[in-house]
Motif scaffolding. Sequence first.
Motif, PDB file in Angstrom:
ATOM      1  N   LEU A  94       0.819  -1.207   0.000  1.00 22.58           N
ATOM      2  CA  LEU A  94       0.000   0.000   0.000  1.00 22.58           C
ATOM      3  C   LEU A  94       0.857   1.262   0.000  1.00 22.58           C
ATOM      4  N   ALA A  95       2.155   1.080  -0.209  1.00 20.19           N
ATOM      5  CA  ALA A  95       3.040   2.242  -0.294  1.00 20.19           C
ATOM      6  C   ALA A  95       2.794   2.997  -1.589  1.00 20.19           C
ATOM      7  N   ASP A  96       3.300   4.227  -1.639  1.00 21.11           N
ATOM      8  CA  ASP A  96       3.161   5.014  -2.859  1.00 21.11           C
ATOM      9  C   ASP A  96       3.871   4.310  -4.006  1.00 21.11           C
ATOM     10  N   GLY A  97       3.357   4.470  -5.212  1.00 17.93           N
ATOM     11  CA  GLY A  97       3.982   3.842  -6.361  1.00 17.93           C
ATOM     12  C   GLY A  97       3.218   4.133  -7.628  1.00 17.93           C
ATOM     13  N   VAL A  98       3.739   3.638  -8.741  1.00 13.85           N
ATOM     14  CA  VAL A  98       3.127   3.823 -10.042  1.00 13.85           C
ATOM     15  C   VAL A  98       2.910   2.456 -10.678  1.00 13.85           C
ATOM     16  N   PHE A  99       1.709   2.199 -11.171  1.00 17.70           N
ATOM     17  CA  PHE A  99       1.377   0.968 -11.863  1.00 17.70           C
ATOM     18  C   PHE A  99       0.873   1.336 -13.252  1.00 17.70           C
ATOM     19  N   THR A 100       1.211   0.544 -14.263  1.00 18.03           N
ATOM     20  CA  THR A 100       0.737   0.824 -15.610  1.00 18.03           C
ATOM     21  C   THR A 100       0.040  -0.385 -16.203  1.00 18.03           C
ATOM     22  N   MET A 101      -0.865  -0.130 -17.156  1.00 17.57           N
ATOM     23  CA  MET A 101      -1.465  -1.183 -17.958  1.00 17.57           C
ATOM     24  C   MET A 101      -1.199  -0.847 -19.413  1.00 17.57           C
ATOM     25  N   GLY A 102      -0.628  -1.782 -20.150  1.00 13.20           N
ATOM     26  CA  GLY A 102      -0.238  -1.529 -21.524  1.00 13.20           C
ATOM     27  C   GLY A 102      -1.049  -2.328 -22.520  1.00 13.20           C
ATOM     28  N   ALA A 103      -0.909  -1.941 -23.786  1.00 12.73           N
ATOM     29  CA  ALA A 103      -1.592  -2.620 -24.880  1.00 12.73           C
ATOM     30  C   ALA A 103      -0.703  -3.719 -25.435  1.00 12.73           C
ATOM     31  N   ALA A 104      -1.254  -4.908 -25.647  1.00 11.03           N
ATOM     32  CA  ALA A 104      -0.502  -6.004 -26.258  1.00 11.03           C
ATOM     33  C   ALA A 104      -0.584  -5.866 -27.767  1.00 11.03           C
ATOM     34  N   ASP A 105       0.562  -5.799 -28.409  1.00  9.08           N
ATOM     35  CA  ASP A 105       0.580  -5.626 -29.852  1.00  9.08           C
ATOM     36  C   ASP A 105       1.245  -6.777 -30.592  1.00  9.08           C
ATOM     37  N   HIS A 106       2.374  -7.258 -30.093  1.00  9.79           N
ATOM     38  CA  HIS A 106       3.128  -8.275 -30.819  1.00  9.79           C
ATOM     39  C   HIS A 106       3.716  -9.278 -29.851  1.00  9.79           C
ATOM     40  N   PRO A 107       3.742 -10.560 -30.224  1.00 12.65           N
ATOM     41  CA  PRO A 107       4.446 -11.526 -29.381  1.00 12.65           C
ATOM     42  C   PRO A 107       5.942 -11.250 -29.428  1.00 12.65           C
ATOM     43  N   LEU A 108       6.590 -11.309 -28.268  1.00 12.78           N
ATOM     44  CA  LEU A 108       8.009 -11.010 -28.181  1.00 12.78           C
ATOM     45  C   LEU A 108       8.779 -12.229 -27.692  1.00 12.78           C
ATOM     46  N   GLY A 109      10.054 -12.322 -28.085  1.00 13.20           N
ATOM     47  CA  GLY A 109      10.912 -13.357 -27.565  1.00 13.20           C
ATOM     48  C   GLY A 109      10.652 -14.728 -28.149  1.00 13.20           C
ATOM     49  N   ILE A 110      10.025 -14.839 -29.318  1.00 12.27           N
ATOM     50  CA  ILE A 110       9.716 -16.131 -29.911  1.00 12.27           C
ATOM     51  C   ILE A 110      10.877 -16.590 -30.788  1.00 12.27           C
ATOM     52  N   THR A 111      11.271 -17.858 -30.653  1.00 14.22           N
ATOM     53  CA  THR A 111      12.265 -18.429 -31.541  1.00 14.22           C
ATOM     54  C   THR A 111      11.580 -19.405 -32.482  1.00 14.22           C
ATOM     55  N   ASN A 112      12.172 -19.608 -33.644  1.00 19.83           N
ATOM     56  CA  ASN A 112      11.585 -20.453 -34.695  1.00 19.83           C
ATOM     57  C   ASN A 112      10.215 -19.939 -35.114  1.00 19.83           C
ATOM     58  N   GLY A 113      10.040 -18.627 -35.076  1.00 22.78           N
ATOM     59  CA  GLY A 113       8.760 -18.058 -35.461  1.00 22.78           C
ATOM     60  C   GLY A 113       8.421 -18.285 -36.920  1.00 22.78           C
ATOM     61  N   SER A 114       9.455 -18.497 -37.734  1.00 23.65           N
ATOM     62  CA  SER A 114       9.203 -18.748 -39.156  1.00 23.65           C
ATOM     63  C   SER A 114       9.041 -20.227 -39.460  1.00 23.65           C
ATOM     64  N   PHE A 115       9.166 -21.080 -38.434  1.00 22.79           N
ATOM     65  CA  PHE A 115       8.995 -22.535 -38.579  1.00 22.79           C
ATOM     66  C   PHE A 115       9.983 -23.138 -39.569  1.00 22.79           C
ATOM     67  N   ASP A 116      11.211 -22.577 -39.641  1.00 26.15           N
ATOM     68  CA  ASP A 116      12.229 -23.146 -40.512  1.00 26.15           C
ATOM     69  C   ASP A 116      12.697 -24.508 -40.008  1.00 26.15           C
ATOM     70  N   ILE A 117      12.640 -24.694 -38.675  1.00 26.49           N
ATOM     71  CA  ILE A 117      13.060 -25.967 -38.096  1.00 26.49           C
ATOM     72  C   ILE A 117      11.854 -26.881 -38.016  1.00 26.49           C
ATOM     73  N   THR A 118      11.883 -27.994 -38.731  1.00 26.33           N
ATOM     74  CA  THR A 118      10.717 -28.878 -38.832  1.00 26.33           C
ATOM     75  C   THR A 118      10.936 -30.241 -38.193  1.00 26.33           C
ATOM     76  N   ASP A 119      12.164 -30.556 -37.800  1.00 23.25           N
ATOM     77  CA  ASP A 119      12.462 -31.845 -37.193  1.00 23.25           C
ATOM     78  C   ASP A 119      12.023 -31.818 -35.727  1.00 23.25           C
ATOM     79  N   VAL A 120      11.034 -32.652 -35.368  1.00 23.61           N
ATOM     80  CA  VAL A 120      10.481 -32.625 -34.011  1.00 23.61           C
ATOM     81  C   VAL A 120      11.502 -33.050 -32.962  1.00 23.61           C
ATOM     82  N   ASP A 121      12.579 -33.720 -33.380  1.00 23.03           N
ATOM     83  CA  ASP A 121      13.584 -34.171 -32.425  1.00 23.03           C
ATOM     84  C   ASP A 121      14.664 -33.114 -32.174  1.00 23.03           C
TER      85      ASP A 121
END
Length: 204
Positions: free
Chosen positions: A150-177
Amino acid sequence: AVLEQTSVAFLAEFAIKQWRAAGMAAMPDVSYEIAPLPAGILGLSQRQAGKTHILLDDDAAGHGWFVDLTPEDDVEFDIPVTDLVRRARDGQIAAGRMDLLTVVMHELGHAYGLDHDRTDTISVMSSVLETSERRSLSPASLAAFVPGTLADGVFTMGAADHPLGITNGSFDITDVDTAEFGWSHRGNISAGTNAGMLNEDSEV
């Protein structure tokens, strides 16, 4: 359309009733202001000396606000996602916009002393919101929220626009193993209909 103070006051009154119905008995000491906020920020709560000042972005981070004149029903959000989350179908008046009621309810949660929800990315107290989305409350959902300091502070709510931090987003890797097959991510991310939602480990 320009966001009006009367619209904020109208939906804030309804939002407080929703919080009280979910189990919050007290009336928070809150003031509201409409102002241009930093890029991507929908709302911001500033707590000082036990009072909360809520700032709302004038154009919903460029998406435009959906101001619901009949908040007692959710007819504009006609696709159920969960018991407490609904989405607006393409063509609905709320489609592509940010739901002002959800953002006001979120910021009031901070006025009640609640922290961001870091486990459920689609709860009212999650720190990001997708377009076309409405989130609601229940006594059960309220029990899962974490009280903030309950101390003083600042909280924000933002808009979600794009997924971030994704690897293999282009699905170039197709080998499930292969270790890099599929998607991996950093933070707490889930894919939505029109956007990705990211909740970092640190305060948004």
